[in-house]
Write an enzyme that holds these catalytic residues in place. Sequence first.
Site, PDB file in Angstrom:
ATOM      1  N   GLU A   1       0.871  -1.171   0.000  1.00  0.00           N
ATOM      2  CA  GLU A   1       0.000   0.000   0.000  1.00  0.00           C
ATOM      3  C   GLU A   1       0.904   1.215   0.000  1.00  0.00           C
ATOM      4  OE1 GLU A   1      -2.948  -0.359  -0.622  1.00  0.00           O
ATOM      5  OE2 GLU A   1      -3.336  -2.436  -0.091  1.00  0.00           O
TER       6      GLU A   1
ATOM      7  N   CYS B   1      -2.138   9.277   2.813  1.00  0.00           N
ATOM      8  CA  CYS B   1      -1.712   8.697   1.537  1.00  0.00           C
ATOM      9  C   CYS B   1      -2.724   8.933   0.426  1.00  0.00           C
ATOM     10  CB  CYS B   1      -1.444   7.204   1.699  1.00  0.00           C
ATOM     11  SG  CYS B   1      -2.871   6.231   2.234  1.00  0.00           S
TER      12      CYS B   1
END
Length: 467
Positions: free
Chosen positions: A214, A248
């Site tokens: 990720e 993010c």
Amino acid sequence: MREVPAMSSLFDAMRAASRHDQTPPWDVRADRLRRLRRLVQANHDAIAAAISADFTNRPHQETALLEVFPSVAGIDDALRHGKRWMRVRRASTGLWFKPGRSRLMPQPLGVVGIVVPWNYPLYLTIGPLTGALAAGNRAMVKLSEYTPRFSALFAQLVQAAFAPDEVAVINGDAEVAAAFSTLPFDHLLFTGSTNVGHHVMRAAAANLTPVTLELGGKSPAIIGPHADFERAVERILVGKLLNAGQTCIAPDYVLVQADQRDRFAEAARRCASRLYPDIARNPDYTSIISPRHFDRLVSMIAAATAAGAHAVPLTDATPDAAARRLPPVLLTDVPDNVMAMQEEIFGPVLPVVTYRSIEDAIGFVNARPRPLALYVFDKSGDVVDRVMRQTVAGGVTVNDTLFHIAQDDLPFGGVGPSGMGVYHGKAGFETFSKLKPIFHQAGLNGAGLLKPPYGKRFESMLKLLLR
């Protein structure tokens, strides 16, 4: 590095336990999930205080909204559905192989490694841990050295709630993290930067450990020609400035029509003042995590302006290095080759890029690495559908930001440089499971006709199969 031998011994014991108890029943898994839920619920104030101290300041309300709430919601989703997820599933059987039957049996992989970043240390621990435990695995968690107070607290809480061969927390510096990635996990999930992701994948490759990465990247927000403009600006600013942009999936740049750029800047300044009045002293505004990260962002702004970009402050406050408070800034007329347009920003700096047609905006996005998130604002379904069909991104929220990550039925993950693999909800259960394919041969079957010696009968059967 004294922790590394102990870490290896801990892994060996956990792996032995997982092989001994290969497929724990649902009541064992549910008990582990409930203990994890109690750990979060009973200690969320202490967790929020530790995270705030690690950041110097992060409002407890943001930790409750962005970390505690989705963590508990994800555990509850697994408790509601996990027993059904682990059932053996029927699969279709080819016509020529009937009356045989096929099944898929979900089984735990064994020991899962989870590497957690600093920006959302609770949620990015609990999210993958929930999937791993629901799937029946044991788990080792490496927390970030940038959140030492949270990491120490969470290690104590896990030690009190779980046996060492169920869940274990490892703390330490980058050297410990590198050693952690070399352990022969049955699956390794890493959340962090694309640069570090390369190293993690190389380390895992030595053991052929499957990985879920990720990562990040530059997530665009497109304000379409038919958008509710003022609302779009507000939702982009909210998504950008939560956690001071250290998210993010925060919007990393905005695409607006060329004649709307100044309007965007004016609306953004009004919005920032509403969200964070007196931002220099506002307790709702989060600090940058470390001096190194603060200096990087200041240097990014300076490099952009030196290359010809214009910095548009959204408040009257100035950067405060001592408190690591960086007021939000727009960048306009940004050259494409500067750091602000090449690297993930991870802070309250927002480049504004103009376009002439929606096709131009789509082309701009597609000319760059595929992003972890994409946001499109428009009232026209045709415009939204065009953007959806012609772009590729890890996940999308339409007419808002961030919220796709909170949907437990939507898999979360990147694509290309923004990551590989997914988790959350059932997708997380399956990531951390082996869906074992099983074929049951029937007592009466035609398999005996397909064996040597290959004579006329075999040739006749082969013609039937290949017709």
